[in-house]
Design a protein around this motif. Sequence first.
Motif, PDB file in Angstrom:
ATOM      1  N   UNK A 133      28.799  49.267  39.338  1.00  0.00           N
ATOM      2  CA  UNK A 133      30.101  49.058  38.712  1.00  0.00           C
ATOM      3  C   UNK A 133      30.151  47.642  38.145  1.00  0.00           C
ATOM      4  N   UNK A 134      30.681  47.474  36.947  1.00  0.00           N
ATOM      5  CA  UNK A 134      30.762  46.137  36.359  1.00  0.00           C
ATOM      6  C   UNK A 134      31.698  45.234  37.173  1.00  0.00           C
ATOM      7  N   UNK A 135      31.269  43.990  37.442  1.00  0.00           N
ATOM      8  CA  UNK A 135      32.119  43.081  38.212  1.00  0.00           C
ATOM      9  C   UNK A 135      33.312  42.590  37.399  1.00  0.00           C
ATOM     10  N   UNK A 136      34.368  42.264  38.120  1.00  0.00           N
ATOM     11  CA  UNK A 136      35.557  41.638  37.549  1.00  0.00           C
ATOM     12  C   UNK A 136      35.700  40.309  38.286  1.00  0.00           C
ATOM     13  N   UNK A 137      35.818  39.232  37.560  1.00  0.00           N
ATOM     14  CA  UNK A 137      35.866  37.907  38.168  1.00  0.00           C
ATOM     15  C   UNK A 137      37.221  37.698  38.861  1.00  0.00           C
ATOM     16  N   UNK A 138      37.158  37.390  40.171  1.00  0.00           N
ATOM     17  CA  UNK A 138      38.360  37.109  40.958  1.00  0.00           C
ATOM     18  C   UNK A 138      38.102  35.926  41.888  1.00  0.00           C
ATOM     19  N   UNK A 139      39.189  35.415  42.443  1.00  0.00           N
ATOM     20  CA  UNK A 139      39.106  34.348  43.442  1.00  0.00           C
ATOM     21  C   UNK A 139      40.320  34.472  44.352  1.00  0.00           C
ATOM     22  N   UNK A 140      40.251  33.803  45.491  1.00  0.00           N
ATOM     23  CA  UNK A 140      41.381  33.785  46.423  1.00  0.00           C
ATOM     24  C   UNK A 140      42.167  32.503  46.183  1.00  0.00           C
ATOM     25  N   UNK A 141      43.483  32.665  46.035  1.00  0.00           N
ATOM     26  CA  UNK A 141      44.340  31.513  45.753  1.00  0.00           C
ATOM     27  C   UNK A 141      45.669  31.710  46.483  1.00  0.00           C
ATOM     28  N   UNK A 142      45.931  30.843  47.457  1.00  0.00           N
ATOM     29  CA  UNK A 142      47.210  30.859  48.156  1.00  0.00           C
ATOM     30  C   UNK A 142      47.552  32.225  48.765  1.00  0.00           C
ATOM     31  N   UNK A 143      46.569  32.860  49.390  1.00  0.00           N
ATOM     32  CA  UNK A 143      46.796  34.142  50.051  1.00  0.00           C
ATOM     33  C   UNK A 143      46.799  35.354  49.119  1.00  0.00           C
ATOM     34  N   UNK A 144      46.479  35.136  47.863  1.00  0.00           N
ATOM     35  CA  UNK A 144      46.444  36.210  46.874  1.00  0.00           C
ATOM     36  C   UNK A 144      45.037  36.323  46.298  1.00  0.00           C
ATOM     37  N   UNK A 145      44.635  37.539  45.951  1.00  0.00           N
ATOM     38  CA  UNK A 145      43.416  37.736  45.166  1.00  0.00           C
ATOM     39  C   UNK A 145      43.885  37.759  43.718  1.00  0.00           C
ATOM     40  N   UNK A 146      43.366  36.828  42.933  1.00  0.00           N
ATOM     41  CA  UNK A 146      43.811  36.661  41.553  1.00  0.00           C
ATOM     42  C   UNK A 146      42.628  36.753  40.606  1.00  0.00           C
ATOM     43  N   UNK A 147      42.920  36.971  39.330  1.00  0.00           N
ATOM     44  CA  UNK A 147      41.856  36.986  38.326  1.00  0.00           C
ATOM     45  C   UNK A 147      41.203  35.614  38.306  1.00  0.00           C
TER      46      UNK A 147
END
Length: 148
Positions: A133-147
């Motif tokens: 599956x193609x990856x989607x760039x995300x990161x963790x920020x302040x308790x949220x998974x964000x783009x």
Amino acid sequence: MTAEPHSRRSVLTAGAAVAGAAVGAVALSACGTSGSAATPGSKNAQPAPAPGQPLVALADVPVGEAKAAKGPDGSDIVVARTAENTAAAFSAICTHQGCTVAPQGAELKCPCHGSVFDALTGAVKNGPAKQPLPPVKVRVDNGQIVTG
């Protein structure tokens, strides 16, 4: 112009042909790839969403599992929690025929043809899909998974 009388046989034959064509078209569209499921580098590829847009709360995804989510553009994605404070995301569109995969614990399963993907890496565990599956760039920020 003269009207030809239609026999019962000609009406039934024509009706069956129309019904068969409609069923065939529906079956083919269910197995075809959707326009939003572009492979990276294809002419249909969508630009990456702006970074920092929230997808799901980190606490809503158990460590080692995944959850279905919608990207900012409405695309189907899967967000996985790879460790306590890290996450990964992938397109939820099966690379075999374009159906939407469903998270089931540490696996992503395609309901159409049985492909199974690793929820934490997007890798194929069981075909017929051959591509991850193609990856989607995300990161963790302040308790949220964000783009990302």
